[in-house]
Design a protein around this motif. Structure first.
Motif, PDB file in Angstrom:
ATOM      1  N   GLY A 161      50.989  43.006  67.484  1.00  0.00           N
ATOM      2  CA  GLY A 161      50.203  43.617  68.548  1.00  0.00           C
ATOM      3  C   GLY A 161      51.106  44.491  69.401  1.00  0.00           C
ATOM      4  N   ILE A 162      50.707  45.762  69.636  1.00  0.00           N
ATOM      5  CA  ILE A 162      51.501  46.705  70.420  1.00  0.00           C
ATOM      6  C   ILE A 162      50.630  47.199  71.569  1.00  0.00           C
ATOM      7  CG2 ILE A 162      52.779  48.880  70.399  1.00  0.00           C
ATOM      8  CD1 ILE A 162      53.190  48.463  67.382  1.00  0.00           C
ATOM      9  N   THR A 163      51.055  46.895  72.789  1.00  0.00           N
ATOM     10  CA  THR A 163      50.291  47.287  73.971  1.00  0.00           C
ATOM     11  C   THR A 163      51.191  48.109  74.895  1.00  0.00           C
ATOM     12  OG1 THR A 163      48.990  45.243  73.851  1.00  0.00           O
ATOM     13  CG2 THR A 163      48.923  46.474  75.918  1.00  0.00           C
ATOM     14  N   TRP A 164      50.798  49.367  75.140  1.00  0.00           N
ATOM     15  CA  TRP A 164      51.555  50.239  76.031  1.00  0.00           C
ATOM     16  C   TRP A 164      51.074  50.076  77.461  1.00  0.00           C
ATOM     17  CZ3 TRP A 164      55.813  52.775  74.419  1.00  0.00           C
ATOM     18  CH2 TRP A 164      55.981  52.916  73.035  1.00  0.00           C
ATOM     19  N   GLY A 165      52.021  50.124  78.387  1.00  0.00           N
ATOM     20  CA  GLY A 165      51.682  49.890  79.790  1.00  0.00           C
ATOM     21  C   GLY A 165      50.741  50.920  80.376  1.00  0.00           C
ATOM     22  N   GLY A 167      48.250  52.185  78.811  1.00  0.00           N
ATOM     23  CA  GLY A 167      46.949  52.075  78.157  1.00  0.00           C
ATOM     24  C   GLY A 167      46.779  52.897  76.905  1.00  0.00           C
ATOM     25  N   ASP A 169      46.575  53.998  73.183  1.00  0.00           N
ATOM     26  CA  ASP A 169      46.339  53.303  71.913  1.00  0.00           C
ATOM     27  C   ASP A 169      47.087  54.057  70.826  1.00  0.00           C
ATOM     28  OD1 ASP A 169      45.411  51.712  69.906  1.00  0.00           O
ATOM     29  OD2 ASP A 169      43.388  52.572  69.863  1.00  0.00           O
ATOM     30  N   ARG A 174      54.817  57.115  69.392  1.00  0.00           N
ATOM     31  CA  ARG A 174      54.229  57.941  70.450  1.00  0.00           C
ATOM     32  C   ARG A 174      54.931  59.297  70.468  1.00  0.00           C
ATOM     33  NH1 ARG A 174      52.447  55.348  75.993  1.00  0.00           N
ATOM     34  NH2 ARG A 174      51.440  57.411  75.913  1.00  0.00           N
ATOM     35  N   VAL A 184      56.228  48.773  76.932  1.00  0.00           N
ATOM     36  CA  VAL A 184      55.470  48.313  75.769  1.00  0.00           C
ATOM     37  C   VAL A 184      55.669  46.813  75.608  1.00  0.00           C
ATOM     38  CG1 VAL A 184      57.362  48.789  74.136  1.00  0.00           C
ATOM     39  CG2 VAL A 184      54.996  48.705  73.307  1.00  0.00           C
ATOM     40  N   THR A 185      54.605  46.116  75.223  1.00  0.00           N
ATOM     41  CA  THR A 185      54.646  44.681  74.930  1.00  0.00           C
ATOM     42  C   THR A 185      54.269  44.479  73.475  1.00  0.00           C
ATOM     43  OG1 THR A 185      54.048  44.096  77.204  1.00  0.00           O
ATOM     44  CG2 THR A 185      53.723  42.412  75.509  1.00  0.00           C
ATOM     45  N   THR A 187      53.593  41.676  70.437  1.00  0.00           N
ATOM     46  CA  THR A 187      53.307  40.289  70.101  1.00  0.00           C
ATOM     47  C   THR A 187      53.305  40.119  68.595  1.00  0.00           C
ATOM     48  OG1 THR A 187      50.915  40.713  70.228  1.00  0.00           O
ATOM     49  CG2 THR A 187      51.991  39.874  72.211  1.00  0.00           C
ATOM     50  N   PRO A 193      56.029  37.037  73.468  1.00  0.00           N
ATOM     51  CA  PRO A 193      55.936  38.497  73.495  1.00  0.00           C
ATOM     52  C   PRO A 193      57.266  39.132  73.868  1.00  0.00           C
ATOM     53  CG  PRO A 193      54.802  37.522  75.367  1.00  0.00           C
ATOM     54  CD  PRO A 193      55.149  36.392  74.461  1.00  0.00           C
TER      55      PRO A 193
END
Length: 199
Positions: A161-165, A167, A169, A174, A184-185, A187, A193
């Motif tokens: 799971g890749i989540t950018w601060g 938002g 997608d 990038r 970025v987080t 999981t 994480p």
């Protein structure tokens, strides 16, 4: 096995014992107690082979592991298995164990003829922590949006799971980035994480 004896010598021999497992409890004059287990096996046994299939836990710190013993069976012979494992883990007798945390497990297999094989030892491990390598491309000039961040993710347990601060997608790559800070987080299965900041 039901035998009580007062020992006055430092060395005591118990002889003519049939095959089996024996537990000795020794109490000294100060009432200190020590208990040991011993297994007596026959020397005229036919060899039998033991292997194991194992599954590691998929989450760090979880108890999802499993071990199944594989025994090359001899005709008209049954087998029993006694296990040892990490402190605090309760193990049943038998050929399969489940709901196991990481650790070292050893099975001692004995046939109905009193023959014991070599022990089968299995080490279960947590999934490796996720590792990230990165490639950063800076902007060409002041005010331009030509920067890029490319992440390479290994180990852990896919899918990631890749989540950018901010938002976005964008997954692991990038592009078209202006100068600034990007968080970025990542999981991965049951791994903690991983949080990274790029600027």
């Amino acid at each position: 096995n039901g035998v009580e004896r007062t020992i006055t010598e430092r060395t005591t021999v118990f002889s003519n014992l049939p095959a089996g497992t024996y537990t000795a409890t020794v109490t000294d004059g100060d009432q200190c107690v020590e208990t040991c287990a011993y297994t007596v096996v026959r020397e005229d046994c036919a060899d039998f082979t033991v292997g194991a299939l194992s599954t590691n836990p998929t989450w760090q710190g979880s108890a999802e592991g499993a071990i199944n013993l594989l025994i090359a069976l001899e005709p008209n012979t049954s087998y029993t298995a006694v296990w040892t494992g990490p402190p605090g883990v309760v193990l049943s007798d038998g050929f399969s164990q489940s709901n196991l945390p990481p650790g070292t497990y050893t099975a001692y297999i004995t046939s109905s003829e009193g023959c014991q094989s070599n022990t089968a030892t299995v080490v279960l491990t947590d999934p490796a922590p996720v590792e990230v390598t990165d490639t950063i491309v800076g902007v060409d000039c002041f005010g331009a949006a030509t920067g890029a961040i490319r992440l390479g993710i290994t180990q852990g347990t896919p899918p990631y799971g890749i989540t950018w601060g901010d938002g976005a997608d964008a997954g692991a790559v990038r592009t078209g980035l202006a100068a600034g800070q990007y968080n970025v987080t990542i999981t991965s299965g049951g791994c903690p994480p991983l949080v990274a900041t790029y600027s």
